[in-house]
Design a protein around this motif. Structure first.
Motif, mmCIF file in Angstrom:
data_model
loop_
_atom_site.group_PDB
_atom_site.id
_atom_site.type_symbol
_atom_site.label_atom_id
_atom_site.label_comp_id
_atom_site.label_asym_id
_atom_site.label_seq_id
_atom_site.Cartn_x
_atom_site.Cartn_y
_atom_site.Cartn_z
ATOM 1 N N LEU A 156 0.827 -1.197 0.000
ATOM 2 C CA LEU A 156 0.000 0.000 0.000
ATOM 3 C C LEU A 156 0.868 1.257 0.000
ATOM 4 O O LEU A 156 0.566 2.244 -0.678
ATOM 5 N N LEU A 157 1.965 1.207 0.768
ATOM 6 C CA LEU A 157 2.926 2.309 0.704
ATOM 7 C C LEU A 157 3.514 2.423 -0.704
ATOM 8 O O LEU A 157 3.786 3.517 -1.200
ATOM 9 N N GLY A 158 3.699 1.264 -1.336
ATOM 10 C CA GLY A 158 4.189 1.270 -2.707
ATOM 11 C C GLY A 158 3.233 1.961 -3.661
ATOM 12 O O GLY A 158 3.649 2.634 -4.607
ATOM 13 N N PHE A 159 1.923 1.785 -3.413
ATOM 14 C CA PHE A 159 0.941 2.494 -4.230
ATOM 15 C C PHE A 159 1.069 4.004 -4.068
ATOM 16 O O PHE A 159 1.008 4.758 -5.035
ATOM 17 N N VAL A 160 1.234 4.431 -2.819
ATOM 18 C CA VAL A 160 1.428 5.869 -2.570
ATOM 19 C C VAL A 160 2.678 6.351 -3.311
ATOM 20 O O VAL A 160 2.676 7.406 -3.955
ATOM 21 N N ARG A 161 3.744 5.570 -3.225
ATOM 22 C CA ARG A 161 4.977 5.911 -3.939
ATOM 23 C C ARG A 161 4.727 6.044 -5.439
ATOM 24 O O ARG A 161 5.172 7.002 -6.076
ATOM 25 N N ASP A 162 3.997 5.065 -6.017
ATOM 26 C CA ASP A 162 3.761 5.087 -7.460
ATOM 27 C C ASP A 162 2.864 6.244 -7.877
ATOM 28 O O ASP A 162 3.021 6.803 -8.972
ATOM 29 N N MET A 163 1.912 6.609 -7.015
ATOM 30 C CA MET A 163 1.076 7.775 -7.305
ATOM 31 C C MET A 163 1.939 9.036 -7.384
ATOM 32 O O MET A 163 1.793 9.853 -8.300
ATOM 33 N N PHE A 164 2.841 9.184 -6.414
ATOM 34 C CA PHE A 164 3.745 10.333 -6.425
ATOM 35 C C PHE A 164 4.662 10.285 -7.647
ATOM 36 O O PHE A 164 4.936 11.316 -8.278
ATOM 37 N N MET A 165 5.150 9.082 -7.984
ATOM 38 C CA MET A 165 6.086 8.966 -9.101
ATOM 39 C C MET A 165 5.403 9.283 -10.426
ATOM 40 O O MET A 165 5.981 9.943 -11.300
#
Length: 520
Positions: A19-28
């Protein structure tokens, strides 16, 4: 229910990380979109991750964990710690040598990894620079894999499962700074993310080393020697270079071919992150928990317990993966739109990524089945058979990717990857069953068709719900779109669970009792 509790411990921590990875990908996506800097950074990040998953999580883990677990079970803690120390010294020596060679020879290596970048010298040079900065992450994360294997063999799963989340925390912080400082889609943004990769690796390794120290399993460094244990480890790990990393090999092949189409690597990367959520939660959890369990049962001569572990793992995996694959296929476009479409990531990028995600979703159950079947070979110290099957899968992937790319571009690569996954999974399962090493019990033979029916019923419900919710997905307000998606996912989950409960596939009361025991 200890097996289920272990699944939940690892799966819960992995879910948090993803889920943190999703946040990361949204930012990226907002910061880099699908432009040249995104392509450059994703190649740079994939390079050490390829070697990590081949040498560490793939070959090394598949060889190290069974030997360490059997030594621990048969000879005691001191002998296991001594073998772990020998393996650590040998692994660290190899990693330092690989890192030095790769950093010095990065230019010719990049001609192999991303040949399509040669036509854009600026993009090529940036990719080389970012990869040189990020490559030492391989050493950090490989040592993490070794200590994770030690902790898992000791029945300590939490620290190793939590570690990946630290990297995502560092990435989110770096990306937030990029957005606030208005460095979107610049070379400086790529350089900052490359250094963030190293910082995250240091934090991850520190977490598992601290856990091992508290468990009394801190491994002292020795002068590297070819001891009998290291020789055995090497003999098992060499064929595992292919067997344990088949998915990564397929992704790298896709990267090489996709480098000839601008933006294709970024599209594949964003789609890959979405289907990696269920694959990471279910597939990685299965592999982490199964391998030490199977190794201990086989060491003790308990074939009945080994069969029980494999059957329950298969059941658990398919009950989670089949509905996830169907939902990803049906909801691909709104999922991509909600998570990625903002900033530098536009509607055309959404459509391309959604179509690619549909291609990957078809293969998701196969990728998880590979994780379920492979420990049956690795626990018996057979890494050669999966190696040959992986080679067949890679050959299928290369042939289909080359055939489909001219007309379907990145979607063709996703389809080829999925087909090769099904070929590999089918060969692994058929061989285990033929050898008598994975006998499907009555419960699995009854439940799997019912799980498939439940997943298809859920898929039909989700399809009609998505059709009804189209006006909400078209709304410009992100919260409205996200709310509609959350409602559809919750309805699909409840529909699937209700069907499974009705036909006796799952018992909600048993699951609740297991969760309560875990909390205690």
């Amino acid at each position: 229910m200890s097996l289920m509790r272990n699944f939940m411990t690892v799966g819960g921590s992995t879910t948090s990380s993803r889920l943190l990875g999703f946040v990361r990908d949204m930012f990226m996506a907002a910061a880099l979109g699908t432009g040249p800097v995104a392509d450059a950074f994703l190649v740079a990040f994939r390079f050490p991750n390829l070697f990590r998953r081949l040498f560490a999580e793939g070959a090394f883990a598949s060889a190290f964990v069974p030997i360490f677990a059997r030594t621990l079970e048969g000879e005691g803690v001191d002998a296991a710690r001594r073998f772990g120390s020998e393996a650590l010294s040998a692994l660290l020596t190899m990693l330092i040598a690989i890192t030095l060679v790769a950093v010095i020879g990065m230019v010719p290596l990049m001609y192999v990894m991303a040949p399509g970048f040669v036509s854009d010298p600026g993009k090529f040079d940036l990719t080389v620079l970012l990869t040189r900065i990020a490559f030492p992450y391989l050493t950090l994360i490989s040592l993490l894999a070794l200590y994770s294997g030690v902790l898992n063999a000791r029945g300590r799963f939490l620290a190793a499962a939590m570690a990946p989340g630290l990297l995502n925390v560092v990435f989110v912080a770096a990306l937030a700074y990029i957005l606030v400082s208005h460095h979107e889609n610049t070379a400086e943004a790529g350089i900052l993310l490359a250094w963030a990769t190293l910082a995250g690796g240091v934090l991850q390794l520190g977490l598992v080393v601290g856990a091992a120290w508290r468990d009394g399993m801190l491994l002292p460094l020795r002068w590297p020697r070819l001891t009998p244990g290291v020789r055995r480890l090497t003999a098992l790990a060499v064929p595992g270079l292919i067997a344990g990393g088949v998915t990564q090999i397929n992704i790298v092949i896709g990267t090489m071919i996709a480098s000839f189409a601008p933006g294709a690597i970024a599209v594949l990367g964003y789609a890959d992150r979405l289907y990696q959520l269920p694959l990471g939660i279910v597939g990685a959890t299965i592999a982490v928990v199964m391998l030490p369990d199977l190794s201990r049962h086989l060491r003790a001569g308990r074939g009945d317990l080994a069969d029980h572990t494999q059957n329950r793992s298969l059941e658990f995996a398919m009950a989670l993966t089949l509905p996830a694959a169907i939902a990803l296929f049906i909801l691909a476009k709104p999922i991509v739109q909600i998570i990625y479409q903002r900033g530098a990531f536009g509607p055309d990028d959404t459509l391309a990524t959604a179509e690619t995600l549909m291609g990957f979703a078809v293969g998701l159950p196969a990728f998880v089945l590979i994780k379920v079947f492979s420990p049956g070979f690795f626990a018996r110290e057979d890494t050669k058979t999966p190696m040959w099957f992986a080679a067949v899968g890679v050959a299928v992937n290369i042939a289909l990717s080359l055939a489909l790319f001219p007309t379907l571009t990145y979607v063709g690569i996703a389809i080829a990857t999925s087909v090769s996954g099904w070929v590999n999974a089918g060969l692994l399962g058929w061989t285990l069953n033929r050898r008598g090493h994975f006998l499907f019990d009555a419960k699995v033979r009854r439940n799997l068709p019912l799980v498939l029916c439940a997943a298809l019923a859920m898929g039909a419900g989700v399809y009609f719900a998505a059709w009804w919710a189209e006006p909400f997905f078209a709304d410009r307000r992100v919260l409205m779109r996200a709310g509609a998606m959350a409602a559809i996912c919750l309805a699909g989950l409840l529909l699937f669970a209700a069907f499974c409960q009705a036909v006796g596939v799952i018992d909600v009361r048993t699951l609740v009792a297991t969760l309560r025991k875990r909390k205690r």
